[in-house]
Design a protein around this motif. Structure first.
Motif, PDB file in Angstrom:
ATOM      1  N   LEU A  69       0.832  -1.202   0.000  1.00 38.98           N
ATOM      2  CA  LEU A  69       0.000   0.000   0.000  1.00 38.98           C
ATOM      3  C   LEU A  69       0.869   1.255   0.000  1.00 38.98           C
ATOM      4  O   LEU A  69       0.668   2.173  -0.802  1.00 38.98           O
ATOM      5  N   VAL A  70       1.871   1.306   0.874  1.00 40.28           N
ATOM      6  CA  VAL A  70       2.750   2.469   0.967  1.00 40.28           C
ATOM      7  C   VAL A  70       3.614   2.591  -0.286  1.00 40.28           C
ATOM      8  O   VAL A  70       3.764   3.685  -0.840  1.00 40.28           O
ATOM      9  N   LEU A  71       4.161   1.475  -0.761  1.00 47.38           N
ATOM     10  CA  LEU A  71       4.989   1.502  -1.961  1.00 47.38           C
ATOM     11  C   LEU A  71       4.194   2.002  -3.160  1.00 47.38           C
ATOM     12  O   LEU A  71       4.637   2.898  -3.888  1.00 47.38           O
ATOM     13  N   SER A  72       3.007   1.474  -3.360  1.00 48.96           N
ATOM     14  CA  SER A  72       2.174   1.887  -4.493  1.00 48.96           C
ATOM     15  C   SER A  72       1.773   3.356  -4.393  1.00 48.96           C
ATOM     16  O   SER A  72       1.790   4.081  -5.392  1.00 48.96           O
ATOM     17  N   ALA A  73       1.425   3.802  -3.190  1.00 50.71           N
ATOM     18  CA  ALA A  73       1.040   5.208  -3.000  1.00 50.71           C
ATOM     19  C   ALA A  73       2.219   6.138  -3.267  1.00 50.71           C
ATOM     20  O   ALA A  73       2.063   7.177  -3.923  1.00 50.71           O
ATOM     21  N   ALA A  74       3.393   5.770  -2.795  1.00 49.83           N
ATOM     22  CA  ALA A  74       4.577   6.607  -3.005  1.00 49.83           C
ATOM     23  C   ALA A  74       4.932   6.688  -4.491  1.00 49.83           C
ATOM     24  O   ALA A  74       5.269   7.767  -5.001  1.00 49.83           O
ATOM     25  N   ILE A  75       4.846   5.576  -5.182  1.00 45.00           N
ATOM     26  CA  ILE A  75       5.141   5.579  -6.621  1.00 45.00           C
ATOM     27  C   ILE A  75       4.098   6.387  -7.380  1.00 45.00           C
ATOM     28  O   ILE A  75       4.436   7.156  -8.292  1.00 45.00           O
ATOM     29  N   ALA A  76       2.831   6.264  -7.007  1.00 41.87           N
ATOM     30  CA  ALA A  76       1.775   7.062  -7.651  1.00 41.87           C
ATOM     31  C   ALA A  76       2.033   8.554  -7.425  1.00 41.87           C
ATOM     32  O   ALA A  76       1.882   9.365  -8.354  1.00 41.87           O
ATOM     33  N   ASP A  77       2.414   8.925  -6.198  1.00 43.04           N
ATOM     34  CA  ASP A  77       2.720  10.327  -5.915  1.00 43.04           C
ATOM     35  C   ASP A  77       3.908  10.801  -6.757  1.00 43.04           C
ATOM     36  O   ASP A  77       3.886  11.919  -7.294  1.00 43.04           O
ATOM     37  N   ALA A  78       4.929   9.956  -6.897  1.00 40.43           N
ATOM     38  CA  ALA A  78       6.087  10.320  -7.724  1.00 40.43           C
ATOM     39  C   ALA A  78       5.666  10.555  -9.172  1.00 40.43           C
ATOM     40  O   ALA A  78       6.174  11.456  -9.841  1.00 40.43           O
ATOM     41  N   GLY A  79       4.725   9.756  -9.664  1.00 38.57           N
ATOM     42  CA  GLY A  79       4.202   9.965 -11.016  1.00 38.57           C
ATOM     43  C   GLY A  79       3.504  11.307 -11.150  1.00 38.57           C
ATOM     44  O   GLY A  79       3.655  12.004 -12.169  1.00 38.57           O
ATOM     45  N   THR A  80       2.757  11.697 -10.130  1.00 40.13           N
ATOM     46  CA  THR A  80       2.087  13.004 -10.118  1.00 40.13           C
ATOM     47  C   THR A  80       3.118  14.130 -10.119  1.00 40.13           C
ATOM     48  O   THR A  80       2.978  15.106 -10.850  1.00 40.13           O
ATOM     49  N   TRP A  81       4.167  13.981  -9.306  1.00 38.93           N
ATOM     50  CA  TRP A  81       5.211  15.007  -9.270  1.00 38.93           C
ATOM     51  C   TRP A  81       5.887  15.135 -10.626  1.00 38.93           C
ATOM     52  O   TRP A  81       6.147  16.230 -11.099  1.00 38.93           O
ATOM     53  N   GLN A  82       6.183  13.978 -11.244  1.00 43.88           N
ATOM     54  CA  GLN A  82       6.845  13.992 -12.548  1.00 43.88           C
ATOM     55  C   GLN A  82       5.979  14.702 -13.590  1.00 43.88           C
ATOM     56  O   GLN A  82       6.480  15.486 -14.395  1.00 43.88           O
ATOM     57  N   ALA A  83       4.679  14.444 -13.570  1.00 52.44           N
ATOM     58  CA  ALA A  83       3.762  15.090 -14.514  1.00 52.44           C
ATOM     59  C   ALA A  83       3.753  16.607 -14.326  1.00 52.44           C
ATOM     60  O   ALA A  83       3.459  17.343 -15.276  1.00 52.44           O
ATOM     61  N   ARG A  84       4.108  17.071 -13.144  1.00 53.38           N
ATOM     62  CA  ARG A  84       4.164  18.505 -12.854  1.00 53.38           C
ATOM     63  C   ARG A  84       5.564  19.081 -13.046  1.00 53.38           C
ATOM     64  O   ARG A  84       5.812  20.240 -12.705  1.00 53.38           O
ATOM     65  N   GLY A  85       6.501  18.236 -13.522  1.00 60.32           N
ATOM     66  CA  GLY A  85       7.860  18.700 -13.764  1.00 60.32           C
ATOM     67  C   GLY A  85       8.728  18.765 -12.529  1.00 60.32           C
ATOM     68  O   GLY A  85       9.750  19.445 -12.513  1.00 60.32           O
ATOM     69  N   LEU A  86       8.352  18.046 -11.485  1.00 61.53           N
ATOM     70  CA  LEU A  86       9.094  18.058 -10.230  1.00 61.53           C
ATOM     71  C   LEU A  86       9.912  16.774 -10.068  1.00 61.53           C
ATOM     72  O   LEU A  86       9.774  15.843 -10.851  1.00 61.53           O
TER      73      LEU A  86
ATOM     74  N   ALA B 233       4.672   1.411 -13.872  1.00 62.53           N
ATOM     75  CA  ALA B 233       4.015   1.518 -15.176  1.00 62.53           C
ATOM     76  C   ALA B 233       2.728   2.336 -15.060  1.00 62.53           C
ATOM     77  O   ALA B 233       2.464   3.212 -15.896  1.00 62.53           O
ATOM     78  N   ALA B 234       1.946   2.087 -14.029  1.00 65.38           N
ATOM     79  CA  ALA B 234       0.690   2.817 -13.837  1.00 65.38           C
ATOM     80  C   ALA B 234       0.940   4.300 -13.568  1.00 65.38           C
ATOM     81  O   ALA B 234       0.162   5.160 -13.997  1.00 65.38           O
ATOM     82  N   ALA B 235       2.044   4.614 -12.881  1.00 58.86           N
ATOM     83  CA  ALA B 235       2.363   5.998 -12.533  1.00 58.86           C
ATOM     84  C   ALA B 235       3.128   6.713 -13.646  1.00 58.86           C
ATOM     85  O   ALA B 235       3.279   7.934 -13.603  1.00 58.86           O
ATOM     86  N   GLY B 236       3.639   5.941 -14.598  1.00 58.15           N
ATOM     87  CA  GLY B 236       4.405   6.542 -15.689  1.00 58.15           C
ATOM     88  C   GLY B 236       5.811   6.957 -15.303  1.00 58.15           C
ATOM     89  O   GLY B 236       6.366   7.891 -15.868  1.00 58.15           O
ATOM     90  N   ILE B 237       6.401   6.240 -14.315  1.00 59.31           N
ATOM     91  CA  ILE B 237       7.784   6.546 -13.945  1.00 59.31           C
ATOM     92  C   ILE B 237       8.639   5.295 -14.121  1.00 59.31           C
ATOM     93  O   ILE B 237       8.140   4.175 -14.138  1.00 59.31           O
ATOM     94  N   SER B 238       9.913   5.506 -14.229  1.00 59.87           N
ATOM     95  CA  SER B 238      10.860   4.405 -14.362  1.00 59.87           C
ATOM     96  C   SER B 238      11.181   3.819 -12.987  1.00 59.87           C
ATOM     97  O   SER B 238      11.301   4.568 -12.008  1.00 59.87           O
ATOM     98  N   PRO B 239      11.363   2.503 -12.906  1.00 59.30           N
ATOM     99  CA  PRO B 239      11.798   1.912 -11.633  1.00 59.30           C
ATOM    100  C   PRO B 239      13.149   2.463 -11.166  1.00 59.30           C
ATOM    101  O   PRO B 239      13.473   2.360  -9.982  1.00 59.30           O
ATOM    102  N   THR B 240      13.916   3.076 -12.072  1.00 61.16           N
ATOM    103  CA  THR B 240      15.190   3.682 -11.661  1.00 61.16           C
ATOM    104  C   THR B 240      14.965   4.891 -10.759  1.00 61.16           C
ATOM    105  O   THR B 240      15.905   5.372 -10.142  1.00 61.16           O
TER     106      THR B 240
END
Length: 190
Positions: free
Chosen positions: A63-80, A107-114
């Motif tokens: 739950l925490v891992l998925s939420a953190a990755i989803a948040d990172a995807g949101t930040w990336q979409a905002r250029g952060l 994949a769902a968040a649109g970020i790289s595992p790196t």
């Protein structure tokens, strides 16, 4: 505890990880939190232990891992900054689907595992040589490009296994002048 996990009362809060040379935020560490009126007086490590005793530790970690990755995807979409560090328990690391769960969340968040760093406690790092499943999961995560950090470094004794070449060492309890609640990160090559 089972109800708390299934009701998804847990969520990550973030503390910045700052490059000491440039002063630039390079990553955000996800910290387990819950509403102030629930689980009063418990520390995060106690909550994780209770979750594992109730056989919902892996679900809580996912739950925490998925939420953190989803948040990172949101930040990336905002250029952060889109890099995130998440603590992983020994129990969670030993579960077979961790790499696939992480890959699907990225994949769902649109970020790289790196852009994901998994933080292992020093004792978890030491125990990696004890279980072939751990070795398999670490190899699968490394193949995805996931980075590893040793959390709370210096509170145990790292015996060089060489199996997880951690990219950073962290001590969230270290009292550093002018930032008593922030993690101190020593990046590889520093």
């Amino acid at each position: 505890m089972v109800d708390a996990v299934s009701d998804r009362i847990f969520h990550p809060h973030y503390q910045p990880v700052v490059d000491l040379r440039s002063g630039r935020t390079t990553c955000f560490e996800a910290l387990l939190r819950w509403p102030a009126d629930q689980l009063v007086g418990l520390r995060p490590d106690e909550v994780v232990a209770l979750a594992e005793e109730a056989s919902v530790g892996t679900a809580l970690g996912e739950l925490v891992l998925s939420a953190a990755i989803a948040d990172a995807g949101t930040w990336q979409a905002r250029g952060l900054t889109a890099s995130v560090a998440v603590n992983v328990s020994a129990h969670q690391l030993a579960t077979a689907p961790l790499a696939s769960t992480l890959a699907a969340a990225c994949a769902a968040a649109g970020i790289s595992p790196t852009n994901v760093t998994l933080e292992l406690t020093e004792s978890t790092f030491i125990s990696l040589t004890d279980d072939p499943m751990d070795e398999h999961n670490v190899a699968a995560l490394r193949e995805l490009g996931v980075r590893f950090a040793i959390d709370d470094f210096g509170h145990g004794q790292v015996v060089g296994s060489g199996q997880v070449p951690a990219g950073s060492l962290a001590d969230a309890r270290m009292a550093a002048a002018n930032c008593p609640e922030e993690a101190v990160i020593i990046e590889e090559g520093s």
